[in-house]
Design a protein around this motif. Sequence first.
Motif, PDB file in Angstrom:
ATOM      1  N   TYR A 229       0.853  -1.194   0.000  1.00 36.68           N
ATOM      2  CA  TYR A 229       0.000   0.000   0.000  1.00 36.68           C
ATOM      3  C   TYR A 229       0.893   1.251   0.000  1.00 36.68           C
ATOM      4  CZ  TYR A 229      -3.521  -3.398   1.519  1.00 36.68           C
ATOM      5  OH  TYR A 229      -4.356  -4.485   1.619  1.00 36.68           O
ATOM      6  N   PRO A 230       1.577   1.502  -1.096  1.00 35.65           N
ATOM      7  CA  PRO A 230       2.529   2.628  -1.121  1.00 35.65           C
ATOM      8  C   PRO A 230       1.887   3.986  -0.899  1.00 35.65           C
ATOM      9  CG  PRO A 230       2.160   1.743  -3.327  1.00 35.65           C
ATOM     10  CD  PRO A 230       1.518   0.785  -2.375  1.00 35.65           C
ATOM     11  N   GLU A 231       0.570   4.069  -1.070  1.00 33.83           N
ATOM     12  CA  GLU A 231      -0.125   5.348  -0.864  1.00 33.83           C
ATOM     13  C   GLU A 231      -0.280   5.692   0.618  1.00 33.83           C
ATOM     14  OE1 GLU A 231      -3.364   2.162  -1.079  1.00 33.83           O
ATOM     15  OE2 GLU A 231      -1.383   2.559  -1.962  1.00 33.83           O
ATOM     16  N   VAL A 232      -0.082   4.706   1.499  1.00 33.00           N
ATOM     17  CA  VAL A 232      -0.206   4.943   2.935  1.00 33.00           C
ATOM     18  C   VAL A 232       1.101   5.541   3.463  1.00 33.00           C
ATOM     19  CG1 VAL A 232      -0.616   3.906   5.203  1.00 33.00           C
ATOM     20  CG2 VAL A 232      -1.878   3.080   3.204  1.00 33.00           C
ATOM     21  N   ILE A 233       0.988   6.645   4.165  1.00 29.69           N
ATOM     22  CA  ILE A 233       2.148   7.347   4.725  1.00 29.69           C
ATOM     23  C   ILE A 233       2.541   6.682   6.046  1.00 29.69           C
ATOM     24  CG2 ILE A 233       2.950   9.571   5.633  1.00 29.69           C
ATOM     25  CD1 ILE A 233       0.698  10.823   3.791  1.00 29.69           C
ATOM     26  N   ILE A 234       3.850   6.555   6.283  1.00 28.91           N
ATOM     27  CA  ILE A 234       4.337   5.975   7.536  1.00 28.91           C
ATOM     28  C   ILE A 234       4.829   7.087   8.447  1.00 28.91           C
ATOM     29  CG2 ILE A 234       5.913   4.318   8.599  1.00 28.91           C
ATOM     30  CD1 ILE A 234       3.999   3.066   6.568  1.00 28.91           C
ATOM     31  N   ASN A 235       4.315   7.116   9.666  1.00 31.26           N
ATOM     32  CA  ASN A 235       4.814   8.029  10.698  1.00 31.26           C
ATOM     33  C   ASN A 235       5.565   7.189  11.723  1.00 31.26           C
ATOM     34  OD1 ASN A 235       5.340  10.072  12.489  1.00 31.26           O
ATOM     35  ND2 ASN A 235       3.240  10.260  13.234  1.00 31.26           N
ATOM     36  N   ASP A 236       6.883   7.252  11.696  1.00 33.84           N
ATOM     37  CA  ASP A 236       7.716   6.342  12.488  1.00 33.84           C
ATOM     38  C   ASP A 236       7.916   6.853  13.918  1.00 33.84           C
ATOM     39  OD1 ASP A 236       9.308   4.306  13.323  1.00 33.84           O
ATOM     40  OD2 ASP A 236      10.901   4.610  11.826  1.00 33.84           O
ATOM     41  N   LEU A 237       6.891   6.673  14.736  1.00 27.15           N
ATOM     42  CA  LEU A 237       6.980   7.079  16.140  1.00 27.15           C
ATOM     43  C   LEU A 237       7.921   6.174  16.932  1.00 27.15           C
ATOM     44  CD1 LEU A 237       3.286   8.013  17.068  1.00 27.15           C
ATOM     45  CD2 LEU A 237       5.181   9.533  16.465  1.00 27.15           C
ATOM     46  N   PHE A 238       8.118   4.938  16.475  1.00 21.77           N
ATOM     47  CA  PHE A 238       9.048   4.029  17.152  1.00 21.77           C
ATOM     48  C   PHE A 238      10.463   4.601  17.117  1.00 21.77           C
ATOM     49  CE2 PHE A 238      12.244   0.694  17.120  1.00 21.77           C
ATOM     50  CZ  PHE A 238      11.878  -0.116  18.186  1.00 21.77           C
ATOM     51  N   THR A 239      10.910   4.982  15.925  1.00 19.73           N
ATOM     52  CA  THR A 239      12.275   5.502  15.769  1.00 19.73           C
ATOM     53  C   THR A 239      12.450   6.824  16.507  1.00 19.73           C
ATOM     54  OG1 THR A 239      12.546   4.368  13.653  1.00 19.73           O
ATOM     55  CG2 THR A 239      13.988   6.258  14.066  1.00 19.73           C
ATOM     56  N   LEU A 240      11.406   7.658  16.514  1.00 18.18           N
ATOM     57  CA  LEU A 240      11.466   8.912  17.266  1.00 18.18           C
ATOM     58  C   LEU A 240      11.636   8.638  18.759  1.00 18.18           C
ATOM     59  CD1 LEU A 240      10.929  12.054  17.587  1.00 18.18           C
ATOM     60  CD2 LEU A 240       8.536  11.404  17.927  1.00 18.18           C
ATOM     61  N   THR A 241      10.905   7.662  19.263  1.00 21.23           N
ATOM     62  CA  THR A 241      10.802   7.448  20.708  1.00 21.23           C
ATOM     63  C   THR A 241      11.926   6.606  21.287  1.00 21.23           C
ATOM     64  OG1 THR A 241       8.386   7.575  20.488  1.00 21.23           O
ATOM     65  CG2 THR A 241       9.241   6.604  22.523  1.00 21.23           C
ATOM     66  N   LYS A 242      12.384   5.609  20.554  1.00 17.41           N
ATOM     67  CA  LYS A 242      13.329   4.618  21.089  1.00 17.41           C
ATOM     68  C   LYS A 242      14.535   5.241  21.799  1.00 17.41           C
ATOM     69  CE  LYS A 242      15.118   0.469  21.621  1.00 17.41           C
ATOM     70  NZ  LYS A 242      14.600  -0.427  22.684  1.00 17.41           N
ATOM     71  N   PRO A 243      15.305   6.148  21.174  1.00 17.39           N
ATOM     72  CA  PRO A 243      16.490   6.680  21.869  1.00 17.39           C
ATOM     73  C   PRO A 243      16.149   7.608  23.041  1.00 17.39           C
ATOM     74  CG  PRO A 243      16.182   7.793  19.768  1.00 17.39           C
ATOM     75  CD  PRO A 243      15.201   6.664  19.801  1.00 17.39           C
ATOM     76  N   ASN A 244      14.926   8.089  23.082  1.00 16.84           N
ATOM     77  CA  ASN A 244      14.516   9.028  24.127  1.00 16.84           C
ATOM     78  C   ASN A 244      13.717   8.371  25.246  1.00 16.84           C
ATOM     79  OD1 ASN A 244      15.395  11.665  22.883  1.00 16.84           O
ATOM     80  ND2 ASN A 244      14.060  10.913  21.249  1.00 16.84           N
ATOM     81  N   GLN A 245      13.480   7.073  25.112  1.00 20.84           N
ATOM     82  CA  GLN A 245      12.557   6.410  26.031  1.00 20.84           C
ATOM     83  C   GLN A 245      12.917   6.575  27.511  1.00 20.84           C
ATOM     84  OE1 GLN A 245      12.021   2.193  25.452  1.00 20.84           O
ATOM     85  NE2 GLN A 245       9.846   2.364  25.903  1.00 20.84           N
ATOM     86  N   PRO A 246      14.192   6.406  27.907  1.00 23.59           N
ATOM     87  CA  PRO A 246      14.498   6.533  29.341  1.00 23.59           C
ATOM     88  C   PRO A 246      14.130   7.893  29.948  1.00 23.59           C
ATOM     89  CG  PRO A 246      16.312   5.483  28.174  1.00 23.59           C
ATOM     90  CD  PRO A 246      15.365   5.988  27.121  1.00 23.59           C
ATOM     91  N   LYS A 247      14.182   8.958  29.143  1.00 26.63           N
ATOM     92  CA  LYS A 247      13.820  10.269  29.687  1.00 26.63           C
ATOM     93  C   LYS A 247      12.368  10.643  29.409  1.00 26.63           C
ATOM     94  CE  LYS A 247      15.918  12.660  25.728  1.00 26.63           C
ATOM     95  NZ  LYS A 247      16.971  13.598  25.285  1.00 26.63           N
TER      96      LYS A 247
END
Length: 283
Positions: A229-247
């Motif tokens: 489904y290439p028309e569906v946009i991906i918002n990568d909240l996992f990658t945003l959050t992973k390095p910041n998770q401890p704080k």
Amino acid sequence: MKNIFDKQVILLLTLMLGGFQLAHAQESHSAALTKRSAMKADTDNVVSAKGQWAKLAGRFAKRPEFAYVENAPDLPNVLIYGDSISIGYTQRVRKNIGVQANVYRLYKNGGNSTVLIPAMTQMHDVMRDVTLDQPWTFQWDVIHFNVGLHDLTVIEPTDNGSEPESRTSIEDYKKNLRSILAYLQELAPDAKLIFATTTPVPEGAFNPTRIAGDSKKYNEAALEVLADYPEVIINDLFTLTKPNQPKWWSEPGNVHYNKTGSNAQGDQVAETILKALEQSDAE
């Protein structure tokens, strides 16, 4: 003699005309009463959209994230679907783009991937009811959605000899995602769809038990499906959050986030939605 006859004829005609006017007046009055009664009946049959939304939201109705949205017809319409993570960033999204779009969210926690279709169906059936004073007659311009964190929750084994299992297997999760995408494309064929990846599970996650690393596995499964489904946009909240998770986490072992974390996620969600709206305008 003729004058007397003429006077009698005139009197008779006057009485006949007066009777006609009286009958016409009575008929008009009766019609007006009937019309007023019909209008009152119509008014009595009108149901408050705000009240119906409050019934849908139930115990969540007083929380600002689940507030009834007064639709501004000149603005595009955005829907956020998700679990408690999305509840955490809903208000930040509204703060960021509330003057540029009507930002709605699901009336409850979106739960796992089996919940989306029945929950969305119920919401639209209720809010598009033509007997409402303000039924949803608009169409969605953007739907931002996520399922996953409730799919990977662990069902504890009933005996010590068996391994814990995820609530939804990865294969079933993939099947459910395909059903969800087909449903959303039928519900809102002109909307931009945005899938948000599932945020990380920390070590020692509790209430309910989740296993660190499972978010990555479920996200990989989702991306495998979304490749079709290439028309569906991906918002990568996992990658945003992973390095910041401890704080950003609300406490160690908790999958939820503090205000800093939820705001950062909301900022990225809002930015992704705005880009999707700009894309729609350009097409």
